[in-house]
Design a protein around this motif. Structure first.
Motif, PDB file in Angstrom:
ATOM      1  N   GLN A   1      12.765  25.728 -25.907  1.00  9.56           N
ATOM      2  CA  GLN A   1      12.039  26.251 -24.757  1.00  9.56           C
ATOM      3  C   GLN A   1      10.642  26.700 -25.199  1.00  9.56           C
ATOM      4  N   PRO A   2       9.578  26.172 -24.588  1.00  9.31           N
ATOM      5  CA  PRO A   2       8.226  26.615 -24.944  1.00  9.31           C
ATOM      6  C   PRO A   2       8.071  28.121 -24.735  1.00  9.31           C
ATOM      7  N   GLU A   3       7.383  28.791 -25.659  1.00  5.78           N
ATOM      8  CA  GLU A   3       7.258  30.244 -25.613  1.00  5.78           C
ATOM      9  C   GLU A   3       6.589  30.742 -24.333  1.00  5.78           C
ATOM     10  N   ASN A   4       5.630  29.989 -23.813  1.00  3.25           N
ATOM     11  CA  ASN A   4       4.875  30.435 -22.646  1.00  3.25           C
ATOM     12  C   ASN A   4       5.478  29.982 -21.317  1.00  3.25           C
ATOM     13  N   LEU A   5       6.724  29.484 -21.366  1.00  2.00           N
ATOM     14  CA  LEU A   5       7.322  28.921 -20.164  1.00  2.00           C
ATOM     15  C   LEU A   5       8.665  29.586 -19.881  1.00  2.00           C
ATOM     16  N   PRO A   6       8.799  30.309 -18.771  1.00  2.00           N
ATOM     17  CA  PRO A   6      10.083  30.936 -18.438  1.00  2.00           C
ATOM     18  C   PRO A   6      11.125  29.881 -18.109  1.00  2.00           C
ATOM     19  N   PRO A   7      12.419  30.142 -18.354  1.00  2.00           N
ATOM     20  CA  PRO A   7      13.475  29.157 -18.110  1.00  2.00           C
ATOM     21  C   PRO A   7      13.529  28.648 -16.670  1.00  2.00           C
ATOM     22  N   GLN A   8      13.132  29.451 -15.703  1.00  2.00           N
ATOM     23  CA  GLN A   8      13.211  29.057 -14.299  1.00  2.00           C
ATOM     24  C   GLN A   8      11.869  28.566 -13.746  1.00  2.00           C
ATOM     25  N   ALA A   9      11.022  28.073 -14.600  1.00  2.00           N
ATOM     26  CA  ALA A   9       9.705  27.607 -14.167  1.00  2.00           C
ATOM     27  C   ALA A   9       9.830  26.401 -13.240  1.00  2.00           C
ATOM     28  N   SER A  10       8.857  26.257 -12.349  1.00  2.06           N
ATOM     29  CA  SER A  10       8.831  25.126 -11.428  1.00  2.06           C
ATOM     30  C   SER A  10       8.310  23.883 -12.152  1.00  2.06           C
TER      31      SER A  10
ATOM     32  N   ARG B   1       4.690  21.091 -15.852  1.00  2.38           N
ATOM     33  CA  ARG B   1       3.677  20.053 -16.093  1.00  2.38           C
ATOM     34  C   ARG B   1       2.412  20.654 -16.700  1.00  2.38           C
ATOM     35  N   ARG B   2       1.960  21.754 -16.124  1.00  2.00           N
ATOM     36  CA  ARG B   2       0.737  22.385 -16.614  1.00  2.00           C
ATOM     37  C   ARG B   2       0.889  22.803 -18.078  1.00  2.00           C
ATOM     38  N   GLU B   3       2.001  23.443 -18.418  1.00  2.00           N
ATOM     39  CA  GLU B   3       2.194  23.942 -19.776  1.00  2.00           C
ATOM     40  C   GLU B   3       2.355  22.806 -20.787  1.00  2.00           C
ATOM     41  N   LEU B   4       3.111  21.769 -20.429  1.00  4.95           N
ATOM     42  CA  LEU B   4       3.341  20.676 -21.373  1.00  4.95           C
ATOM     43  C   LEU B   4       2.103  19.798 -21.553  1.00  4.95           C
ATOM     44  N   ARG B   5       1.312  19.650 -20.498  1.00  5.82           N
ATOM     45  CA  ARG B   5       0.049  18.918 -20.647  1.00  5.82           C
ATOM     46  C   ARG B   5      -0.891  19.665 -21.601  1.00  5.82           C
ATOM     47  N   LEU B   6      -0.915  20.986 -21.475  1.00  7.12           N
ATOM     48  CA  LEU B   6      -1.751  21.793 -22.362  1.00  7.12           C
ATOM     49  C   LEU B   6      -1.266  21.688 -23.802  1.00  7.12           C
ATOM     50  N   ALA B   7       0.049  21.725 -23.980  1.00 13.42           N
ATOM     51  CA  ALA B   7       0.604  21.617 -25.337  1.00 13.42           C
ATOM     52  C   ALA B   7       0.238  20.277 -25.966  1.00 13.42           C
ATOM     53  N   ARG B   8       0.302  19.223 -25.173  1.00 11.21           N
ATOM     54  CA  ARG B   8      -0.050  17.886 -25.668  1.00 11.21           C
ATOM     55  C   ARG B   8      -1.534  17.818 -26.017  1.00 11.21           C
ATOM     56  N   LYS B   9      -2.356  18.400 -25.180  1.00  8.90           N
ATOM     57  CA  LYS B   9      -3.805  18.337 -25.369  1.00  8.90           C
ATOM     58  C   LYS B   9      -4.274  19.200 -26.532  1.00  8.90           C
ATOM     59  N   ARG B  10      -3.580  20.280 -26.820  1.00  6.69           N
ATOM     60  CA  ARG B  10      -4.008  21.236 -27.843  1.00  6.69           C
ATOM     61  C   ARG B  10      -3.622  20.834 -29.262  1.00  6.69           C
ATOM     62  N   GLN B  11      -2.940  19.736 -29.428  1.00  3.77           N
ATOM     63  CA  GLN B  11      -2.546  19.325 -30.773  1.00  3.77           C
ATOM     64  C   GLN B  11      -3.778  19.069 -31.640  1.00  3.77           C
ATOM     65  N   PRO B  12      -3.793  19.545 -32.886  1.00  2.51           N
ATOM     66  CA  PRO B  12      -4.902  19.218 -33.783  1.00  2.51           C
ATOM     67  C   PRO B  12      -5.027  17.706 -33.930  1.00  2.51           C
ATOM     68  N   GLU B  13      -6.239  17.199 -33.995  1.00  2.00           N
ATOM     69  CA  GLU B  13      -6.462  15.763 -33.995  1.00  2.00           C
ATOM     70  C   GLU B  13      -5.747  15.054 -35.144  1.00  2.00           C
TER      71      GLU B  13
ATOM     72  N   SER C   1       9.069  18.206 -25.250  1.00  2.00           N
ATOM     73  CA  SER C   1      10.507  18.303 -24.995  1.00  2.00           C
ATOM     74  C   SER C   1      10.914  19.754 -24.771  1.00  2.00           C
ATOM     75  N   LEU C   2      11.949  19.939 -23.981  1.00  2.00           N
ATOM     76  CA  LEU C   2      12.484  21.263 -23.701  1.00  2.00           C
ATOM     77  C   LEU C   2      13.959  21.131 -23.340  1.00  2.00           C
ATOM     78  N   PRO C   3      14.723  22.238 -23.345  1.00  2.00           N
ATOM     79  CA  PRO C   3      16.180  22.150 -23.149  1.00  2.00           C
ATOM     80  C   PRO C   3      16.606  21.569 -21.806  1.00  2.00           C
ATOM     81  N   GLN C   4      15.982  22.027 -20.717  1.00  2.00           N
ATOM     82  CA  GLN C   4      16.427  21.565 -19.401  1.00  2.00           C
ATOM     83  C   GLN C   4      15.290  21.577 -18.395  1.00  2.00           C
TER      84      GLN C   4
END
Length: 213
Positions: A7-16, A21-33, A185-188
């Motif tokens: 589970q991403p740290e900044n994402l509550p289990p009951q997130a919409s 989408r917003r959190e995972l797009r940011l995680a993908r974009k923030r990866q070091p090159e 990826s995330l649990p559910q």
């Protein structure tokens, strides 16, 4: 629980879905090159195990920070597979698939997309060629925004892949492979009745297989 699906740290289990989408797009974009390039090479290498001579494989044209599949597409073409890209017809959610430009020229440098007559919700380049449906494919590599430990994927929200697979007879479903970075990826995920699970998820941590699809 597989350590890959945390589970991403900044994402509550009951997130919409919108929040996810917003959190995972940011995680993908923030990866070091440098880390992103290494992960991309590993994922393309892992995907090559699914190449079979003479088979029809659909990939996708990466947009924004999506995982690029150029190396995989080249390898598939060189090993005698036929590579396709999704084609969005006007006023339809059911995808066609047209030959990848690498099949015509052997290079991506000269690829010139067709100018769509109408703008689709998702701005994806469209290429001319003989169109086939999903039932004629053997393997389909799908883009993701997210994926969970059950094999459910979260896409851009257009519904194209879900609609396409739902309209394909189950006996003719291609093998489905979600491709993306481990940070996606995330649990559910929250799911709906029409959501369809994939057979595999390929990330830089290897291949995850799902029992039912």
């Amino acid at each position: 629980m597989n350590a890959l699906f945390r589970q991403p740290e900044n994402l509550p289990p009951q997130a919409s879905k919108r929040e996810i989408r917003r959190e995972l797009r940011l995680a993908r974009k923030r990866q070091p090159e440098n880390a992103r390039r290494a992960a991309e090479c590993r994922i393309n290498r892992e995907l090559k195990r699914f190449i079979k001579r003479g088979k029809r494989i659909a990939v996708y044209w990466a947009i924004g920070s999506e995982l690029r599949l150029d190396d995989f597409a080249r390898a598939a073409q060189q090993r005698g597979a036929q590579v396709y890209l999704p084609y969005i017809a006007p006023r339809s959610l059911k995808l066609w698939f047209t030959p990848h430009p690498i099949m015509r020229t052997g290079s991506l440098k000269t690829a010139q997309p067709e100018r769509p007559r109408r703008r689709s919700k998702i701005r994806v380049p469209q290429f001319r060629g003989n169109k086939i449906r999903a039932k004629s494919l053997h393997t389909m590599v799908l883009p993701i925004v997210g994926i969970d430990a059950r094999g459910y994927r979260l896409g851009q929200g257009g519904g194209y892949y879900d609609c396409t697979l739902a309209a394909t007879p189950r006996s003719l479903h291609p093998q489905t492979i979600a491709a993306g970075f481990a940070c996606q990826s995330l649990p559910q995920l929250p799911t709906q009745r029409h959501d369809i699970r994939v057979h595999h998820f390929v990330s830089e941590r290897g291949v995850a297989r799902f029992k039912a699809a």
